[in-house]
Motif scaffolding. Structure first.
Motif, PDB file in Angstrom:
ATOM      1  N   GLY A  75     -44.060 -30.734 -35.025  1.00 56.53           N
ATOM      2  CA  GLY A  75     -45.207 -30.474 -34.153  1.00 56.53           C
ATOM      3  C   GLY A  75     -45.819 -31.718 -33.532  1.00 56.53           C
ATOM      4  O   GLY A  75     -46.566 -31.630 -32.569  1.00 56.53           O
ATOM      5  N   GLY A  94     -38.426 -29.805 -31.117  1.00 54.43           N
ATOM      6  CA  GLY A  94     -39.241 -29.042 -30.182  1.00 54.43           C
ATOM      7  C   GLY A  94     -38.532 -27.921 -29.451  1.00 54.43           C
ATOM      8  O   GLY A  94     -39.170 -26.947 -29.038  1.00 54.43           O
ATOM      9  N   ASN A  97     -37.813 -23.324 -31.250  1.00 60.84           N
ATOM     10  CA  ASN A  97     -39.147 -22.726 -31.371  1.00 60.84           C
ATOM     11  C   ASN A  97     -39.124 -21.203 -31.242  1.00 60.84           C
ATOM     12  O   ASN A  97     -40.082 -20.605 -30.742  1.00 60.84           O
ATOM     13  CB  ASN A  97     -40.087 -23.332 -30.328  1.00 60.84           C
ATOM     14  CG  ASN A  97     -39.552 -23.214 -28.910  1.00 60.84           C
ATOM     15  OD1 ASN A  97     -38.732 -22.340 -28.621  1.00 60.84           O
ATOM     16  ND2 ASN A  97     -39.990 -24.093 -28.040  1.00 60.84           N
ATOM     17  N   GLU A 111     -38.818 -20.901 -36.263  1.00 62.98           N
ATOM     18  CA  GLU A 111     -38.050 -22.137 -36.243  1.00 62.98           C
ATOM     19  C   GLU A 111     -38.992 -23.338 -36.347  1.00 62.98           C
ATOM     20  O   GLU A 111     -40.147 -23.292 -35.926  1.00 62.98           O
ATOM     21  CB  GLU A 111     -37.196 -22.223 -34.984  1.00 62.98           C
ATOM     22  CG  GLU A 111     -36.007 -21.274 -35.002  1.00 62.98           C
ATOM     23  CD  GLU A 111     -35.034 -21.530 -33.865  1.00 62.98           C
ATOM     24  OE1 GLU A 111     -33.810 -21.558 -34.133  1.00 62.98           O
ATOM     25  OE2 GLU A 111     -35.493 -21.696 -32.709  1.00 62.98           O
ATOM     26  N   GLY A 113     -39.509 -26.162 -34.973  1.00 60.22           N
ATOM     27  CA  GLY A 113     -40.136 -26.883 -33.876  1.00 60.22           C
ATOM     28  C   GLY A 113     -41.312 -26.152 -33.261  1.00 60.22           C
ATOM     29  O   GLY A 113     -41.902 -26.621 -32.275  1.00 60.22           O
ATOM     30  N   THR A 114     -41.694 -25.033 -33.844  1.00 64.39           N
ATOM     31  CA  THR A 114     -42.750 -24.185 -33.297  1.00 64.39           C
ATOM     32  C   THR A 114     -44.128 -24.686 -33.698  1.00 64.39           C
ATOM     33  O   THR A 114     -44.327 -25.175 -34.810  1.00 64.39           O
ATOM     34  CB  THR A 114     -42.580 -22.741 -33.818  1.00 64.39           C
ATOM     35  OG1 THR A 114     -41.224 -22.327 -33.633  1.00 64.39           O
ATOM     36  CG2 THR A 114     -43.509 -21.779 -33.104  1.00 64.39           C
ATOM     37  N   ARG A 115     -45.075 -24.552 -32.779  1.00 63.38           N
ATOM     38  CA  ARG A 115     -46.477 -24.813 -33.095  1.00 63.38           C
ATOM     39  C   ARG A 115     -47.203 -23.494 -33.295  1.00 63.38           C
ATOM     40  O   ARG A 115     -46.790 -22.458 -32.797  1.00 63.38           O
ATOM     41  CB  ARG A 115     -47.137 -25.634 -31.982  1.00 63.38           C
ATOM     42  CG  ARG A 115     -46.451 -26.977 -31.772  1.00 63.38           C
ATOM     43  CD  ARG A 115     -47.177 -27.837 -30.779  1.00 63.38           C
ATOM     44  NE  ARG A 115     -46.428 -29.068 -30.514  1.00 63.38           N
ATOM     45  CZ  ARG A 115     -46.920 -30.116 -29.871  1.00 63.38           C
ATOM     46  NH1 ARG A 115     -48.153 -30.081 -29.404  1.00 63.38           N
ATOM     47  NH2 ARG A 115     -46.172 -31.187 -29.689  1.00 63.38           N
ATOM     48  N   LYS A 118     -47.991 -20.797 -30.521  1.00 62.83           N
ATOM     49  CA  LYS A 118     -46.968 -19.835 -30.092  1.00 62.83           C
ATOM     50  C   LYS A 118     -46.907 -18.649 -31.042  1.00 62.83           C
ATOM     51  O   LYS A 118     -46.710 -17.506 -30.609  1.00 62.83           O
ATOM     52  CB  LYS A 118     -45.607 -20.517 -30.001  1.00 62.83           C
ATOM     53  CG  LYS A 118     -44.514 -19.560 -29.549  1.00 62.83           C
ATOM     54  CD  LYS A 118     -43.214 -20.239 -29.189  1.00 62.83           C
ATOM     55  CE  LYS A 118     -42.202 -19.226 -28.682  1.00 62.83           C
ATOM     56  NZ  LYS A 118     -40.923 -19.851 -28.263  1.00 62.83           N
ATOM     57  N   GLY A 141     -47.955 -28.240 -35.823  1.00 65.05           N
ATOM     58  CA  GLY A 141     -46.641 -27.662 -36.057  1.00 65.05           C
ATOM     59  C   GLY A 141     -46.604 -26.827 -37.327  1.00 65.05           C
ATOM     60  O   GLY A 141     -47.241 -27.154 -38.327  1.00 65.05           O
TER      61      GLY A 141
END
Length: 500
Positions: A75, A94, A97, A111, A113-115, A118, A141
Protein backbone atom coordinates in the motif's frame (compact mmCIF):
# COMPACT_ATOMS: atom_id res chain seq x y z
CA UNK A 1 25.12 -2.25 -9.58
CA UNK A 2 26.40 -1.32 -13.04
CA UNK A 3 24.16 -0.21 -15.92
CA UNK A 4 24.99 -3.44 -17.71
CA UNK A 5 23.85 -5.50 -14.71
CA UNK A 6 20.66 -3.46 -14.35
CA UNK A 7 19.77 -3.88 -18.01
CA UNK A 8 20.48 -7.61 -17.85
CA UNK A 9 18.24 -8.07 -14.80
CA UNK A 10 15.50 -6.05 -16.43
CA UNK A 11 15.68 -8.13 -19.60
CA UNK A 12 15.62 -11.40 -17.69
CA UNK A 13 12.72 -10.38 -15.45
CA UNK A 14 10.70 -9.04 -18.37
CA UNK A 15 11.05 -12.42 -20.01
CA UNK A 16 9.84 -14.28 -16.94
CA UNK A 17 6.68 -12.40 -15.96
CA UNK A 18 3.47 -11.08 -17.49
CA UNK A 19 3.74 -7.87 -15.46
CA UNK A 20 5.88 -4.78 -15.97
CA UNK A 21 9.56 -4.10 -15.26
CA UNK A 22 10.56 -0.44 -15.03
CA UNK A 23 13.76 1.60 -14.90
CA UNK A 24 14.21 5.26 -13.96
CA UNK A 25 12.66 7.39 -16.69
CA UNK A 26 10.05 4.79 -17.64
CA UNK A 27 6.42 5.80 -17.30
CA UNK A 28 5.15 4.72 -13.91
CA UNK A 29 8.57 4.34 -12.27
CA UNK A 30 8.33 7.41 -10.02
CA UNK A 31 4.67 6.75 -9.27
CA UNK A 32 5.54 3.30 -7.99
CA UNK A 33 7.91 4.85 -5.46
CA UNK A 34 5.42 7.38 -4.06
CA UNK A 35 4.54 6.64 -0.44
CA UNK A 36 2.56 8.51 2.18
CA UNK A 37 5.63 9.77 4.08
CA UNK A 38 7.40 12.43 2.02
CA UNK A 39 10.46 12.21 4.28
CA UNK A 40 11.52 8.97 2.60
CA UNK A 41 13.11 9.24 -0.83
CA UNK A 42 14.80 6.04 -1.94
CA UNK A 43 15.12 5.07 -5.60
CA UNK A 44 15.95 1.49 -6.57
CA UNK A 45 17.55 0.42 -9.83
CA UNK A 46 14.45 -1.51 -10.90
CA UNK A 47 10.74 -1.60 -10.09
CA UNK A 48 8.98 -4.88 -10.84
CA UNK A 49 5.18 -4.93 -10.96
CA UNK A 50 3.93 -8.52 -11.01
CA UNK A 51 0.50 -9.38 -12.34
CA UNK A 52 0.07 -12.65 -10.44
CA UNK A 53 1.42 -14.78 -7.63
CA UNK A 54 3.37 -16.78 -10.20
CA UNK A 55 5.01 -13.55 -11.34
CA UNK A 56 5.99 -12.83 -7.73
CA UNK A 57 7.48 -16.30 -7.41
CA UNK A 58 9.49 -15.83 -10.61
CA UNK A 59 10.82 -12.43 -9.54
CA UNK A 60 11.69 -13.58 -6.04
CA UNK A 61 13.42 -16.80 -7.06
CA UNK A 62 15.46 -14.98 -9.73
CA UNK A 63 16.58 -12.16 -7.44
CA UNK A 64 17.25 -14.55 -4.57
CA UNK A 65 19.46 -16.74 -6.72
CA UNK A 66 21.52 -13.72 -7.86
CA UNK A 67 21.56 -12.09 -4.43
CA UNK A 68 19.84 -8.94 -5.72
CA UNK A 69 18.39 -6.93 -2.80
CA UNK A 70 14.59 -6.73 -2.89
CA UNK A 71 11.91 -5.03 -0.83
CA UNK A 72 8.14 -5.27 -1.24
CA UNK A 73 5.69 -2.38 -1.52
CA UNK A 74 1.98 -3.07 -1.10
CA UNK A 75 0.00 0.00 0.00
CA UNK A 76 2.94 2.37 0.41
CA UNK A 77 2.00 3.41 3.93
CA UNK A 78 5.16 2.14 5.61
CA UNK A 79 5.94 4.49 8.50
CA UNK A 80 9.69 4.17 7.96
CA UNK A 81 9.66 3.61 4.20
CA UNK A 82 11.12 0.11 4.49
CA UNK A 83 9.12 -0.90 1.41
CA UNK A 84 11.67 1.04 -0.68
CA UNK A 85 15.42 0.64 -1.13
CA UNK A 86 18.25 2.27 -3.06
CA UNK A 87 20.29 -0.82 -3.83
CA UNK A 88 18.23 -3.26 -5.85
CA UNK A 89 14.63 -4.09 -6.82
CA UNK A 90 11.36 -2.82 -5.42
CA UNK A 91 8.60 -5.38 -5.87
CA UNK A 92 5.50 -3.19 -6.25
CA UNK A 93 2.34 -5.25 -5.80
CA UNK A 94 0.09 -2.38 -6.91
CA UNK A 95 -1.12 -4.16 -10.06
CA UNK A 96 -2.29 -7.10 -7.94
CA UNK A 97 -5.48 -5.57 -6.59
CA UNK A 98 -8.31 -7.96 -7.38
CA UNK A 99 -11.09 -8.39 -4.81
CA UNK A 100 -13.40 -11.44 -4.87
CA UNK A 101 -16.46 -12.19 -2.75
CA UNK A 102 -17.46 -15.73 -1.74
CA UNK A 103 -20.73 -17.14 -3.06
CA UNK A 104 -22.47 -16.73 0.27
CA UNK A 105 -21.18 -13.16 0.62
CA UNK A 106 -19.55 -13.70 4.02
CA UNK A 107 -15.88 -13.97 2.97
CA UNK A 108 -13.62 -11.92 0.77
CA UNK A 109 -10.31 -12.62 -0.99
CA UNK A 110 -8.02 -9.64 -1.53
CA UNK A 111 -4.80 -9.48 -3.50
CA UNK A 112 -1.92 -7.94 -1.58
CA UNK A 113 -1.57 -4.78 -3.65
CA UNK A 114 -5.07 -3.62 -2.74
CA UNK A 115 -5.84 -0.63 -0.54
CA UNK A 116 -8.79 -0.54 1.81
CA UNK A 117 -10.61 2.11 -0.20
CA UNK A 118 -11.11 -0.39 -3.03
CA UNK A 119 -12.46 -3.01 -0.64
CA UNK A 120 -14.90 -0.55 0.92
CA UNK A 121 -16.09 0.62 -2.50
CA UNK A 122 -16.43 -2.99 -3.65
CA UNK A 123 -18.68 -3.94 -0.74
CA UNK A 124 -20.69 -0.71 -1.04
CA UNK A 125 -21.30 -1.20 -4.76
CA UNK A 126 -22.57 -4.71 -4.08
CA UNK A 127 -24.77 -3.33 -1.29
CA UNK A 128 -23.34 -6.00 0.98
CA UNK A 129 -24.82 -6.14 4.50
CA UNK A 130 -21.35 -7.10 5.74
CA UNK A 131 -18.27 -5.10 6.57
CA UNK A 132 -14.58 -5.90 6.76
CA UNK A 133 -12.28 -5.38 9.73
CA UNK A 134 -10.10 -2.90 7.89
CA UNK A 135 -8.11 0.27 8.33
CA UNK A 136 -9.56 3.53 9.59
CA UNK A 137 -7.48 5.25 6.92
CA UNK A 138 -8.83 4.01 3.60
CA UNK A 139 -5.58 4.68 1.74
CA UNK A 140 -3.68 2.10 3.79
CA UNK A 141 -2.76 -1.20 2.13
CA UNK A 142 -4.60 -4.35 3.17
CA UNK A 143 -1.45 -6.47 3.42
CA UNK A 144 0.72 -4.36 5.71
CA UNK A 145 -2.24 -3.51 7.94
CA UNK A 146 -3.22 -7.16 8.41
CA UNK A 147 0.28 -8.61 8.77
CA UNK A 148 1.00 -6.25 11.67
CA UNK A 149 -2.24 -6.94 13.54
CA UNK A 150 -4.54 -4.24 12.21
CA UNK A 151 -6.75 -2.00 14.35
CA UNK A 152 -10.25 -1.29 13.03
CA UNK A 153 -12.80 1.13 14.50
CA UNK A 154 -14.78 -1.99 15.45
CA UNK A 155 -11.92 -4.20 16.65
CA UNK A 156 -13.33 -4.07 20.18
CA UNK A 157 -16.35 -5.90 18.73
CA UNK A 158 -14.63 -8.33 16.33
CA UNK A 159 -10.90 -8.48 17.04
CA UNK A 160 -7.93 -7.32 15.01
CA UNK A 161 -7.67 -7.53 11.26
CA UNK A 162 -5.37 -10.55 11.62
CA UNK A 163 -7.98 -12.27 13.82
CA UNK A 164 -10.39 -12.20 10.88
CA UNK A 165 -8.01 -13.89 8.44
CA UNK A 166 -9.21 -17.21 6.97
CA UNK A 167 -6.15 -17.86 4.85
CA UNK A 168 -3.21 -16.45 2.92
CA UNK A 169 -1.14 -17.19 -0.15
CA UNK A 170 2.58 -16.96 0.53
CA UNK A 171 5.72 -16.96 -1.61
CA UNK A 172 8.93 -18.09 0.06
CA UNK A 173 12.30 -16.47 -0.71
CA UNK A 174 13.07 -19.48 -2.92
CA UNK A 175 9.93 -18.84 -4.99
CA UNK A 176 7.78 -21.63 -3.61
CA UNK A 177 4.05 -20.88 -3.42
CA UNK A 178 2.24 -22.00 -0.28
CA UNK A 179 -1.41 -21.69 0.73
CA UNK A 180 -2.03 -21.51 4.48
CA UNK A 181 -5.41 -21.29 6.18
CA UNK A 182 -7.27 -21.80 9.44
CA UNK A 183 -7.46 -25.58 8.99
CA UNK A 184 -3.82 -25.63 10.07
CA UNK A 185 -5.14 -24.92 13.57
CA UNK A 186 -8.06 -27.35 13.54
CA UNK A 187 -7.39 -30.30 11.22
CA UNK A 188 -5.51 -33.05 13.05
CA UNK A 189 -3.48 -34.05 10.00
CA UNK A 190 -2.53 -30.53 8.95
CA UNK A 191 -1.59 -29.53 12.50
CA UNK A 192 1.32 -31.93 12.16
CA UNK A 193 2.86 -29.60 9.56
CA UNK A 194 4.39 -27.49 12.31
CA UNK A 195 6.48 -25.38 9.92
CA UNK A 196 3.34 -24.16 8.15
CA UNK A 197 1.44 -23.74 11.42
CA UNK A 198 4.19 -21.56 12.86
CA UNK A 199 4.48 -19.56 9.65
CA UNK A 200 0.74 -18.87 9.46
CA UNK A 201 0.66 -17.86 13.12
CA UNK A 202 3.62 -15.52 12.57
CA UNK A 203 2.01 -13.91 9.53
CA UNK A 204 -0.86 -12.89 11.80
CA UNK A 205 0.79 -10.08 13.73
CA UNK A 206 4.57 -9.98 13.12
CA UNK A 207 4.46 -7.21 10.49
CA UNK A 208 5.47 -7.06 6.84
CA UNK A 209 8.86 -7.74 5.30
CA UNK A 210 9.55 -10.93 7.24
CA UNK A 211 9.59 -14.63 6.24
CA UNK A 212 8.49 -14.15 2.60
CA UNK A 213 5.84 -12.34 0.59
CA UNK A 214 2.08 -12.61 1.06
CA UNK A 215 0.20 -12.21 -2.24
CA UNK A 216 -3.41 -12.81 -1.16
CA UNK A 217 -5.36 -12.52 2.07
CA UNK A 218 -8.73 -14.20 2.68
CA UNK A 219 -10.87 -12.43 5.27
CA UNK A 220 -14.03 -13.18 7.19
CA UNK A 221 -16.63 -10.43 6.88
CA UNK A 222 -18.72 -9.28 9.83
CA UNK A 223 -22.22 -7.84 10.13
CA UNK A 224 -22.42 -4.83 12.45
CA UNK A 225 -25.14 -4.88 15.10
CA UNK A 226 -26.98 -2.10 13.26
CA UNK A 227 -26.58 -1.07 9.60
CA UNK A 228 -25.51 2.45 10.59
CA UNK A 229 -23.44 2.55 13.80
CA UNK A 230 -22.98 5.77 15.74
CA UNK A 231 -19.79 7.80 15.32
CA UNK A 232 -18.79 11.28 16.32
CA UNK A 233 -16.32 13.77 17.71
CA UNK A 234 -16.30 15.30 21.20
CA UNK A 235 -13.79 18.11 21.67
CA UNK A 236 -12.31 19.72 24.79
CA UNK A 237 -9.76 22.52 25.08
CA UNK A 238 -6.31 21.09 25.60
CA UNK A 239 -5.66 23.00 28.83
CA UNK A 240 -8.20 20.67 30.51
CA UNK A 241 -6.18 17.55 29.70
CA UNK A 242 -5.40 16.64 33.34
CA UNK A 243 -9.06 16.64 34.36
CA UNK A 244 -10.42 15.02 31.19
CA UNK A 245 -7.74 12.34 30.82
CA UNK A 246 -8.10 11.34 34.48
CA UNK A 247 -11.81 10.76 33.90
CA UNK A 248 -11.33 9.00 30.54
CA UNK A 249 -8.66 6.69 31.97
CA UNK A 250 -11.20 5.14 34.36
CA UNK A 251 -14.43 5.63 32.42
CA UNK A 252 -13.40 3.63 29.32
CA UNK A 253 -13.00 0.52 31.48
CA UNK A 254 -16.75 0.63 32.16
CA UNK A 255 -17.71 0.63 28.47
CA UNK A 256 -19.02 -2.43 26.61
CA UNK A 257 -17.04 -4.00 23.78
CA UNK A 258 -19.37 -2.36 21.28
CA UNK A 259 -18.06 1.10 22.20
CA UNK A 260 -14.60 2.38 21.26
CA UNK A 261 -13.51 5.91 22.15
CA UNK A 262 -10.42 6.95 20.26
CA UNK A 263 -8.47 10.09 21.19
CA UNK A 264 -6.45 12.81 19.49
CA UNK A 265 -4.28 15.73 20.57
CA UNK A 266 -3.72 18.25 17.80
CA UNK A 267 -4.48 21.69 16.47
CA UNK A 268 -8.00 22.08 15.08
CA UNK A 269 -9.83 25.10 13.64
CA UNK A 270 -11.66 26.68 16.57
CA UNK A 271 -14.91 28.56 15.82
CA UNK A 272 -14.50 30.43 19.12
CA UNK A 273 -11.45 32.14 17.63
CA UNK A 274 -12.76 32.86 14.16
CA UNK A 275 -11.57 29.53 12.80
CA UNK A 276 -7.96 29.96 13.90
CA UNK A 277 -6.33 26.71 15.03
CA UNK A 278 -5.96 25.89 18.69
CA UNK A 279 -4.67 22.82 20.49
CA UNK A 280 -7.49 20.50 21.52
CA UNK A 281 -8.20 17.11 23.04
CA UNK A 282 -10.72 15.31 20.82
CA UNK A 283 -12.41 11.98 21.40
CA UNK A 284 -13.87 9.88 18.59
CA UNK A 285 -16.57 7.50 19.82
CA UNK A 286 -17.60 4.62 17.57
CA UNK A 287 -20.55 2.58 18.83
CA UNK A 288 -21.60 -0.67 17.20
CA UNK A 289 -25.23 -0.29 18.22
CA UNK A 290 -28.24 2.02 18.42
CA UNK A 291 -27.86 5.79 18.50
CA UNK A 292 -29.90 6.16 21.68
CA UNK A 293 -27.71 3.63 23.50
CA UNK A 294 -24.60 5.46 22.30
CA UNK A 295 -25.89 8.74 23.69
CA UNK A 296 -26.59 7.11 27.06
CA UNK A 297 -23.08 5.67 27.21
CA UNK A 298 -21.51 9.00 26.30
CA UNK A 299 -23.47 11.11 28.80
CA UNK A 300 -20.76 10.94 31.51
CA UNK A 301 -18.16 12.28 29.08
CA UNK A 302 -20.45 14.98 27.72
CA UNK A 303 -21.34 16.01 31.27
CA UNK A 304 -17.80 17.38 31.56
CA UNK A 305 -18.76 20.24 29.25
CA UNK A 306 -16.99 19.80 25.89
CA UNK A 307 -16.59 22.70 23.47
CA UNK A 308 -18.18 20.78 20.65
CA UNK A 309 -20.14 17.55 20.13
CA UNK A 310 -20.96 15.94 16.79
CA UNK A 311 -22.72 12.58 16.55
CA UNK A 312 -23.76 10.80 13.37
CA UNK A 313 -25.15 7.49 12.21
CA UNK A 314 -23.49 6.11 9.08
CA UNK A 315 -21.90 2.99 7.71
CA UNK A 316 -18.35 2.21 8.76
CA UNK A 317 -16.87 2.91 5.28
CA UNK A 318 -18.68 6.26 5.22
CA UNK A 319 -17.13 7.17 8.56
CA UNK A 320 -13.68 6.03 7.46
CA UNK A 321 -14.02 8.21 4.39
CA UNK A 322 -15.17 11.10 6.61
CA UNK A 323 -12.29 11.04 9.11
CA UNK A 324 -9.68 8.64 7.74
CA UNK A 325 -7.67 11.13 5.71
CA UNK A 326 -7.15 13.38 8.74
CA UNK A 327 -4.15 11.34 9.89
CA UNK A 328 -2.47 10.85 6.52
CA UNK A 329 0.90 12.54 5.96
CA UNK A 330 0.00 13.17 2.29
CA UNK A 331 3.55 13.66 1.07
CA UNK A 332 4.71 15.93 3.88
CA UNK A 333 7.76 14.89 5.87
CA UNK A 334 7.04 12.93 9.01
CA UNK A 335 8.72 10.94 11.73
CA UNK A 336 6.38 8.46 13.42
CA UNK A 337 6.57 6.84 16.86
CA UNK A 338 4.17 4.67 18.84
CA UNK A 339 3.50 3.38 22.35
CA UNK A 340 1.09 0.82 23.79
CA UNK A 341 -0.38 1.57 27.22
CA UNK A 342 -1.98 -0.86 29.65
CA UNK A 343 -5.36 -0.12 31.27
CA UNK A 344 -5.38 2.72 33.84
CA UNK A 345 -2.01 4.12 32.73
CA UNK A 346 -3.14 7.46 31.24
CA UNK A 347 -2.35 9.14 34.54
CA UNK A 348 -1.73 12.73 35.56
CA UNK A 349 1.97 12.17 34.83
CA UNK A 350 1.09 11.28 31.22
CA UNK A 351 -1.04 14.41 30.95
CA UNK A 352 1.80 16.57 32.27
CA UNK A 353 4.28 15.09 29.79
CA UNK A 354 1.88 15.78 26.93
CA UNK A 355 1.37 19.37 28.10
CA UNK A 356 5.11 19.91 28.38
CA UNK A 357 5.99 18.64 24.91
CA UNK A 358 3.04 20.07 23.02
CA UNK A 359 3.95 23.38 24.62
CA UNK A 360 7.33 23.05 22.91
CA UNK A 361 6.15 21.65 19.59
CA UNK A 362 7.98 23.05 16.59
CA UNK A 363 5.18 22.36 14.12
CA UNK A 364 1.46 23.06 14.36
CA UNK A 365 0.89 19.97 12.20
CA UNK A 366 2.31 17.44 14.67
CA UNK A 367 -0.21 15.38 16.62
CA UNK A 368 -0.99 12.31 18.69
CA UNK A 369 -3.83 9.97 17.80
CA UNK A 370 -4.63 6.89 19.82
CA UNK A 371 -6.65 3.73 19.36
CA UNK A 372 -8.89 2.46 22.12
CA UNK A 373 -8.17 -1.28 22.11
CA UNK A 374 -9.14 -4.08 24.51
CA UNK A 375 -12.58 -5.64 24.19
CA UNK A 376 -12.69 -8.72 21.98
CA UNK A 377 -9.07 -8.21 20.94
CA UNK A 378 -8.23 -9.92 24.23
CA UNK A 379 -10.44 -12.91 23.45
CA UNK A 380 -8.18 -14.09 20.63
CA UNK A 381 -5.24 -15.75 22.33
CA UNK A 382 -1.70 -16.58 21.28
CA UNK A 383 -2.47 -20.00 19.78
CA UNK A 384 -3.36 -18.60 16.36
CA UNK A 385 -1.62 -15.22 16.31
CA UNK A 386 1.69 -13.80 17.47
CA UNK A 387 0.32 -10.31 18.16
CA UNK A 388 1.95 -9.36 21.46
CA UNK A 389 -0.13 -6.49 22.89
CA UNK A 390 -3.60 -7.95 23.36
CA UNK A 391 -3.56 -6.81 26.98
CA UNK A 392 -3.07 -3.17 25.98
CA UNK A 393 -5.83 -0.57 26.28
CA UNK A 394 -4.50 2.37 24.27
CA UNK A 395 -2.13 2.52 21.29
CA UNK A 396 -0.61 5.98 20.77
CA UNK A 397 0.81 7.19 17.47
CA UNK A 398 2.84 10.40 17.31
CA UNK A 399 3.34 12.04 13.93
CA UNK A 400 5.91 14.80 13.97
CA UNK A 401 5.34 16.62 10.67
CA UNK A 402 7.10 19.40 8.82
CA UNK A 403 7.22 20.84 5.32
CA UNK A 404 9.12 18.56 2.95
CA UNK A 405 10.51 21.67 1.25
CA UNK A 406 12.31 22.57 4.49
CA UNK A 407 14.70 19.66 5.17
CA UNK A 408 16.59 21.75 7.73
CA UNK A 409 13.54 21.42 9.98
CA UNK A 410 13.92 17.64 10.15
CA UNK A 411 16.41 17.32 13.00
CA UNK A 412 14.62 19.57 15.48
CA UNK A 413 11.22 17.96 14.82
CA UNK A 414 12.64 14.44 15.06
CA UNK A 415 14.53 15.15 18.27
CA UNK A 416 11.38 16.68 19.78
CA UNK A 417 9.44 13.49 18.96
CA UNK A 418 12.16 11.20 20.31
CA UNK A 419 12.33 13.11 23.60
CA UNK A 420 8.51 13.21 23.86
CA UNK A 421 7.90 9.49 23.50
CA UNK A 422 11.01 8.55 25.47
CA UNK A 423 9.44 10.44 28.37
CA UNK A 424 6.05 8.77 27.83
CA UNK A 425 7.71 5.39 27.35
CA UNK A 426 8.27 5.03 31.09
CA UNK A 427 4.49 4.63 31.42
CA UNK A 428 3.99 2.24 28.46
CA UNK A 429 4.40 -1.50 27.88
CA UNK A 430 5.78 -1.43 24.34
CA UNK A 431 5.15 -0.21 20.79
CA UNK A 432 3.08 -1.18 17.74
CA UNK A 433 4.86 -2.82 14.80
CA UNK A 434 2.69 -1.16 12.15
CA UNK A 435 4.13 2.21 13.24
CA UNK A 436 7.67 0.93 12.97
CA UNK A 437 10.34 3.35 14.21
CA UNK A 438 14.03 3.07 13.20
CA UNK A 439 15.10 5.03 16.30
CA UNK A 440 13.25 2.85 18.82
CA UNK A 441 15.62 1.33 21.38
CA UNK A 442 15.18 -2.37 22.20
CA UNK A 443 12.64 -2.63 19.40
CA UNK A 444 12.61 -6.43 19.57
CA UNK A 445 11.13 -6.34 23.07
CA UNK A 446 8.99 -3.26 22.44
CA UNK A 447 7.19 -4.73 19.41
CA UNK A 448 7.16 -8.44 20.17
CA UNK A 449 7.69 -8.90 23.91
CA UNK A 450 7.95 -12.63 24.72
CA UNK A 451 7.05 -13.62 21.13
CA UNK A 452 10.39 -12.58 19.66
CA UNK A 453 12.47 -15.74 20.10
CA UNK A 454 9.68 -17.88 18.64
CA UNK A 455 9.46 -15.57 15.62
CA UNK A 456 13.21 -15.78 15.05
CA UNK A 457 12.80 -19.54 14.68
CA UNK A 458 10.17 -19.00 11.98
CA UNK A 459 12.49 -16.57 10.21
CA UNK A 460 15.29 -19.15 10.38
CA UNK A 461 13.05 -21.76 8.78
CA UNK A 462 11.67 -19.69 5.88
CA UNK A 463 14.26 -16.95 5.34
CA UNK A 464 17.36 -18.57 6.77
CA UNK A 465 19.94 -16.69 4.70
CA UNK A 466 18.19 -13.37 5.49
CA UNK A 467 18.07 -12.44 1.81
CA UNK A 468 14.78 -10.71 2.51
CA UNK A 469 15.72 -8.19 5.14
CA UNK A 470 15.61 -4.66 6.46
CA UNK A 471 17.31 -3.16 9.48
CA UNK A 472 14.46 -4.05 11.88
CA UNK A 473 13.59 -7.41 10.35
CA UNK A 474 13.06 -10.23 12.81
CA UNK A 475 16.48 -11.70 13.62
CA UNK A 476 18.39 -8.51 12.84
CA UNK A 477 21.10 -7.52 15.33
CA UNK A 478 20.35 -3.84 14.77
CA UNK A 479 19.53 -1.57 17.67
CA UNK A 480 18.94 2.14 17.57
CA UNK A 481 21.84 4.49 18.33
CA UNK A 482 21.86 6.12 21.78
CA UNK A 483 19.42 8.97 22.25
CA UNK A 484 22.10 11.57 22.90
CA UNK A 485 22.33 14.95 21.19
CA UNK A 486 22.89 15.37 18.37
CA UNK A 487 20.92 12.27 17.45
CA UNK A 488 22.32 9.92 14.83
CA UNK A 489 19.60 10.13 12.18
CA UNK A 490 21.24 7.80 9.66
CA UNK A 491 18.82 4.90 10.41
CA UNK A 492 16.02 7.07 9.00
CA UNK A 493 17.65 7.26 5.58
CA UNK A 494 18.19 3.57 4.84
CA UNK A 495 16.37 0.28 4.59
CA UNK A 496 19.17 -2.24 4.97
CA UNK A 497 21.36 -2.46 8.05
CA UNK A 498 24.41 -3.06 5.96
CA UNK A 499 25.02 -2.93 2.25
CA UNK A 500 24.34 -6.30 0.66
Amino acid sequence: MTNQQVNLIRRDLAGKITGRVLLAGDEGFSGSLAIDNGRVSLRPFIVALPGSTQDVASIVSYCHELGVPLTTKAGGHSAAGYCLNSEGVVLDLGDMNNVTLSKDGTKISIEAGTRWIKVYDFLRDLQSPYTVIGGGCAGVGVAGFTLGGGYSFISRSYGLGCDNVNGMQFVSPCGNILDVDNKLFTDAKRKKDTDSVELYRALRGAGGGNFGIVTRIDLQLQKTNVPRPTMGQITFPFYRINEILEFYNKWVLTLPNEMAVYGMMRNFPDPRFGGRSSLALRFTPVYNGKFTDAVDLLKPLMALGPNDVELYTMTLPQWEDFVGTSTQVKGRSAYIRSLVFAPKTLTNDVAEICKYYFGRSLSDDSFIVWTHTGGRIRDFGSAQSCYAHRDGEFTFELKSEWNAAQPAAARSNIEWAVDFFDALGDHAQGAYINYIDPLLSSWQKQYYRNEYDRLVKVQNRWNKDRWLNFQQAIGSDYDAPPHTKPLDLSPLTRTFLRKQ
